[in-house]
Design an enzyme around this catalytic site. Structure first.
Site, PDB file in Angstrom:
ATOM      1  N   ILE A  24       0.840  -1.194   0.000  1.00  0.00           N
ATOM      2  CA  ILE A  24       0.000   0.000   0.000  1.00  0.00           C
ATOM      3  C   ILE A  24       0.880   1.252   0.000  1.00  0.00           C
ATOM      4  O   ILE A  24       1.658   1.472   0.941  1.00  0.00           O
ATOM      5  CB  ILE A  24      -0.949   0.008   1.239  1.00  0.00           C
ATOM      6  CG1 ILE A  24      -1.717  -1.321   1.338  1.00  0.00           C
ATOM      7  CG2 ILE A  24      -1.890   1.217   1.201  1.00  0.00           C
ATOM      8  CD1 ILE A  24      -2.471  -1.733   0.087  1.00  0.00           C
ATOM      9  N   SER A  25       0.756   2.046  -1.036  1.00  0.00           N
ATOM     10  CA  SER A  25       1.541   3.278  -1.122  1.00  0.00           C
ATOM     11  C   SER A  25       1.136   4.210   0.018  1.00  0.00           C
ATOM     12  O   SER A  25      -0.056   4.391   0.269  1.00  0.00           O
ATOM     13  CB  SER A  25       1.306   3.972  -2.464  1.00  0.00           C
ATOM     14  OG  SER A  25       1.674   3.105  -3.508  1.00  0.00           O
ATOM     15  N   GLU A  36      -2.330  -0.269 -10.312  1.00  0.00           N
ATOM     16  CA  GLU A  36      -3.661   0.100 -10.864  1.00  0.00           C
ATOM     17  C   GLU A  36      -4.122  -0.919 -11.906  1.00  0.00           C
ATOM     18  O   GLU A  36      -4.788  -0.571 -12.875  1.00  0.00           O
ATOM     19  CB  GLU A  36      -3.678   1.509 -11.499  1.00  0.00           C
ATOM     20  CG  GLU A  36      -2.845   2.589 -10.860  1.00  0.00           C
ATOM     21  CD  GLU A  36      -3.238   2.902  -9.428  1.00  0.00           C
ATOM     22  OE1 GLU A  36      -4.410   2.707  -9.078  1.00  0.00           O
ATOM     23  OE2 GLU A  36      -2.357   3.328  -8.668  1.00  0.00           O
TER      24      GLU A  36
HETATM   25  C1  LIG Z   1       5.150   0.060  -5.902  1.00  0.00           C
HETATM   26  C2  LIG Z   1       3.786  -0.489  -5.710  1.00  0.00           C
HETATM   27  C3  LIG Z   1       2.784   0.289  -5.165  1.00  0.00           C
HETATM   28  C4  LIG Z   1       1.520  -0.239  -4.960  1.00  0.00           C
HETATM   29  N1  LIG Z   1       0.538   0.551  -4.376  1.00  0.00           N
HETATM   30  C5  LIG Z   1      -0.667  -0.010  -4.079  1.00  0.00           C
HETATM   31  C6  LIG Z   1      -1.656   0.748  -3.362  1.00  0.00           C
HETATM   32  O1  LIG Z   1      -1.463   1.934  -3.053  1.00  0.00           O
HETATM   33  N2  LIG Z   1      -2.818   0.138  -3.020  1.00  0.00           N
HETATM   34  C7  LIG Z   1      -3.087  -1.161  -3.346  1.00  0.00           C
HETATM   35  O2  LIG Z   1      -4.152  -1.671  -2.998  1.00  0.00           O
HETATM   36  N3  LIG Z   1      -2.165  -1.906  -4.043  1.00  0.00           N
HETATM   37  C8  LIG Z   1      -0.971  -1.356  -4.411  1.00  0.00           C
HETATM   38  N4  LIG Z   1      -0.043  -2.103  -5.084  1.00  0.00           N
HETATM   39  C9  LIG Z   1      -0.338  -3.482  -5.438  1.00  0.00           C
HETATM   40  C10 LIG Z   1      -0.686  -3.668  -6.907  1.00  0.00           C
HETATM   41  O3  LIG Z   1      -1.871  -2.996  -7.222  1.00  0.00           O
HETATM   42  C11 LIG Z   1      -0.774  -5.162  -7.166  1.00  0.00           C
HETATM   43  O4  LIG Z   1       0.532  -5.675  -7.025  1.00  0.00           O
HETATM   44  C12 LIG Z   1      -1.341  -5.475  -8.530  1.00  0.00           C
HETATM   45  O5  LIG Z   1      -2.720  -5.264  -8.538  1.00  0.00           O
HETATM   46  C13 LIG Z   1      -1.049  -6.908  -8.971  1.00  0.00           C
HETATM   47  O6  LIG Z   1      -1.345  -7.815  -7.980  1.00  0.00           O
HETATM   48  P1  LIG Z   1      -0.296  -8.959  -7.579  1.00  0.00           P
HETATM   49  O7  LIG Z   1       1.017  -8.329  -7.427  1.00  0.00           O
HETATM   50  O8  LIG Z   1      -0.858  -9.697  -6.433  1.00  0.00           O
HETATM   51  O9  LIG Z   1      -0.237  -9.884  -8.844  1.00  0.00           O
HETATM   52  P2  LIG Z   1      -1.222 -11.083  -9.211  1.00  0.00           P
HETATM   53  O10 LIG Z   1      -2.611 -10.606  -9.289  1.00  0.00           O
HETATM   54  O11 LIG Z   1      -0.922 -12.237  -8.343  1.00  0.00           O
HETATM   55  O12 LIG Z   1      -0.722 -11.391 -10.686  1.00  0.00           O
HETATM   56  C14 LIG Z   1       0.489 -12.094 -10.953  1.00  0.00           C
HETATM   57  C15 LIG Z   1       0.640 -12.181 -12.472  1.00  0.00           C
HETATM   58  O13 LIG Z   1      -0.477 -12.868 -13.021  1.00  0.00           O
HETATM   59  C16 LIG Z   1      -1.153 -12.055 -13.960  1.00  0.00           C
HETATM   60  N5  LIG Z   1      -2.591 -12.330 -13.869  1.00  0.00           N
HETATM   61  C17 LIG Z   1      -3.388 -12.274 -12.766  1.00  0.00           C
HETATM   62  N6  LIG Z   1      -4.642 -12.570 -13.099  1.00  0.00           N
HETATM   63  C18 LIG Z   1      -4.660 -12.802 -14.434  1.00  0.00           C
HETATM   64  C19 LIG Z   1      -5.680 -13.138 -15.379  1.00  0.00           C
HETATM   65  N7  LIG Z   1      -6.956 -13.281 -15.008  1.00  0.00           N
HETATM   66  N8  LIG Z   1      -5.321 -13.291 -16.670  1.00  0.00           N
HETATM   67  C20 LIG Z   1      -4.034 -13.142 -17.071  1.00  0.00           C
HETATM   68  N9  LIG Z   1      -3.024 -12.810 -16.228  1.00  0.00           N
HETATM   69  C21 LIG Z   1      -3.349 -12.649 -14.925  1.00  0.00           C
HETATM   70  C22 LIG Z   1      -0.786 -10.636 -13.619  1.00  0.00           C
HETATM   71  O14 LIG Z   1      -0.882  -9.792 -14.772  1.00  0.00           O
HETATM   72  C23 LIG Z   1       0.655 -10.802 -13.140  1.00  0.00           C
HETATM   73  O15 LIG Z   1       1.496 -10.849 -14.267  1.00  0.00           O
HETATM   74  C24 LIG Z   1       1.234  -1.575  -5.328  1.00  0.00           C
HETATM   75  C25 LIG Z   1       2.244  -2.366  -5.910  1.00  0.00           C
HETATM   76  C26 LIG Z   1       3.504  -1.838  -6.100  1.00  0.00           C
HETATM   77  C27 LIG Z   1       4.566  -2.711  -6.712  1.00  0.00           C
END
Ligand SMILES: Cc1cc2nc3c(=O)[nH]c(=O)nc-3n(C[C@H](O)[C@H](O)[C@H](O)COP(=O)(O)OP(=O)(O)OC[C@H]3O[C@@H](n4cnc5c(N)ncnc54)[C@H](O)[C@@H]3O)c2cc1C
Length: 386
Positions: free
Chosen positions: A157-158, A364
């Site tokens: 969470i940023s 996002e």
């Molecule tokens: C620097 C940073 C700041 C962030 N800030 C915030 C914030 O302020 N608030 C917040 O809530 N989150 C935040 N996040 C989290 C970010 O939004 C999530 O990491 C993102 O939504 C992806 O989720 P995950 O990392 O769990 O990947 P996953 O959802 O586990 O995905 C892993 C991989 O699988 C792929 N994938 C997943 N589902 C599918 C599908 N149905 N079809 C095809 N491919 C798929 C994805 O594209 C990815 O390549 C932040 C992340 C970072 C790195």
């Protein structure tokens, strides 16, 4: 169709450009090394009106639009991807969401601090086991009569560990599927039962704090529910469509910043008796970067225009975010190559652009998730909404 900015928009863009050059750039590399976040700079950005765009004047906004916000975020992103984040954490995330769905009391209590940049904001949906599939979240809220008790974890969470007030999404009724998710305004430093920790292992965005929340029965008063219990998923998807344009604007900035660096270096560096800019393969690399950057710019500005004109824009916003973040990563990669060995050195900014750009393909909604949204709307399976 109009391809020119208004005089006022040019002025706003110039204010942000000057701010980036005078207030961020001079100390940036040192702050990057120390992983230093500057709340005073967020407040300064707030005092200059960076977080009041797209909010009506009667709610303390400037009455300007998404386009102005995009122009500023783009200028800041050109210099520092880290310092683009507060646009989302203050304005496009918490402030806009509460302005649209909040009660008059919530607006009165929380909007001024987010707009001024004196109350650090955030929005929390991601969890250790929940990323793209937001509805799979485990964090839940138990009804305790006059308040909810929140249990669970939020991750990545940023601004979590510095946050004063922000948005939290949690289940209040799991039996209802995603219609059982509720949106809350939380104050982690004040509400009992919340611990926040920094995530110190990030590849980039070293001046933008990212952290984790642990909720052990955190007490949230009922008046802090946004909308009605069960509205949270709808609110969350709406919010992501606003913060997504901020991310797209930041990505545009990174693509433009990497392009500027690459051009500067290509004109300066000589090999085989002439500036490398005169070698055909370098020219091809730069031409590709220019085309991708300008295409992304048109797409991001179009999405902002649609938002400002109250037209459906989820489709165009996802297209803009995907195009801009992929352009940013490609531009940063090409910039590294053009810099040669110096690109591999932390003494030059190319590697920072490369590290920071990667975050834009994740936040996002990942690039894959944007493709799912885009193809769903292109094939008519899901409607395009505002
Ligand atoms: C620097 C940073 C700041 C962030 N800030 C915030 C914030 O302020 N608030 C917040 O809530 N989150 C935040 N996040 C989290 C970010 O939004 C999530 O990491 C993102 O939504 C992806 O989720 P995950 O990392 O769990 O990947 P996953 O959802 O586990 O995905 C892993 C991989 O699988 C792929 N994938 C997943 N589902 C599918 C599908 N149905 N079809 C095809 N491919 C798929 C994805 O594209 C990815 O390549 C932040 C992340 C970072 C790195």
């Amino acid at each position: 169709m109009q391809f020119e900015l208004s005089e006022e928009q040019e002025k706003i863009r110039d204010v942000a450009r000057r701010f980036a050059a005078e207030e961020i750039l001079p100390t940036l590399e040192e702050e990057e090394r120390k992983h230093e976040f500057r709340p005073d700079r967020v407040a300064k950005m707030g005092s200059l009106g960076f977080f009041s765009c797209a909010l009506p004047e009667d709610l303390g906004g400037s009455g300007m639009g998404f386009m102005e916000s995009v122009l500023m975020a783009e200028e800041i992103g050109k210099v520092s991807a880290s310092w683009r984040l507060p646009f989302n954490m203050q304005n496009l995330g918490p402030a806009l969401t509460v302005a649209k769905f909040g009660t008059p009391q919530q607006k009165e209590k929380y909007l001024p601090g987010w707009i001024a940049g004196t109350q650090l904001g955030f929005f929390a949906m991601t969890e250790p086991d929940t990323g793209s599939d937001v509805a799979s979240m485990k964090t839940h809220a138990v009804d305790k009569g006059d308040h909810y008790a929140i249990h669970g974890n939020k991750m990545w969470i940023s601004q979590a560990q510095v946050g004063d007030a922000g948005l939290l999404y949690a289940y209040t009724d799991r039996s209802q599927g995603n219609k059982g998710i509720t949106a809350f305004i939380i104050e982690p430093k004040k509400m009992k039962g919340c611990t926040a920790r920094a995530i110190e292992t990030k590849l980039g965005l070293h001046c933008a704090p990212t952290g984790e929340f642990v909720f052990e029965g955190m007490q949230v008063p009922k008046e802090n529910v946004i909308g009605k219990p069960g509205d949270g998923f709808r609110i969350c998807m709406w919010q992501l469509n606003q913060t997504r344009i901020g991310c797209a604007a930041g990505a545009l900035g990174v693509a433009g910043g990497a392009l500027d660096l690459a051009i500067g270096y290509a004109n300066e560096r000589k090999q085989f008796g002439k500036p490398i800019a005169q070698h055909q393969m370098i020219q091809a690399q730069i031409a590709d970067m220019v085309v991708e950057h300008q295409a992304a710019q048109m797409l991001v500005y179009r999405a902002a225009w649609l938002k400002d004109h109250g037209k459906p824009n989820q489709y165009e916003t996802s297209i803009a975010k995907l195009a801009a973040s992929e352009a940013a990563v490609h531009a940063a990669n090409e910039c590294m190559k053009i810099y040669g060995s110096y690109g591999f050195s932390t003494e030059y900014p190319a590697e920072r652009f490369y590290r920071d750009a990667k975050s834009l393909q994740i936040v996002e909604g990942t690039s894959n998730i944007q493709k799912i949204i885009i193809s769903g709307m292109a094939t008519g399976q899901t409607p395009n909404r505002g």
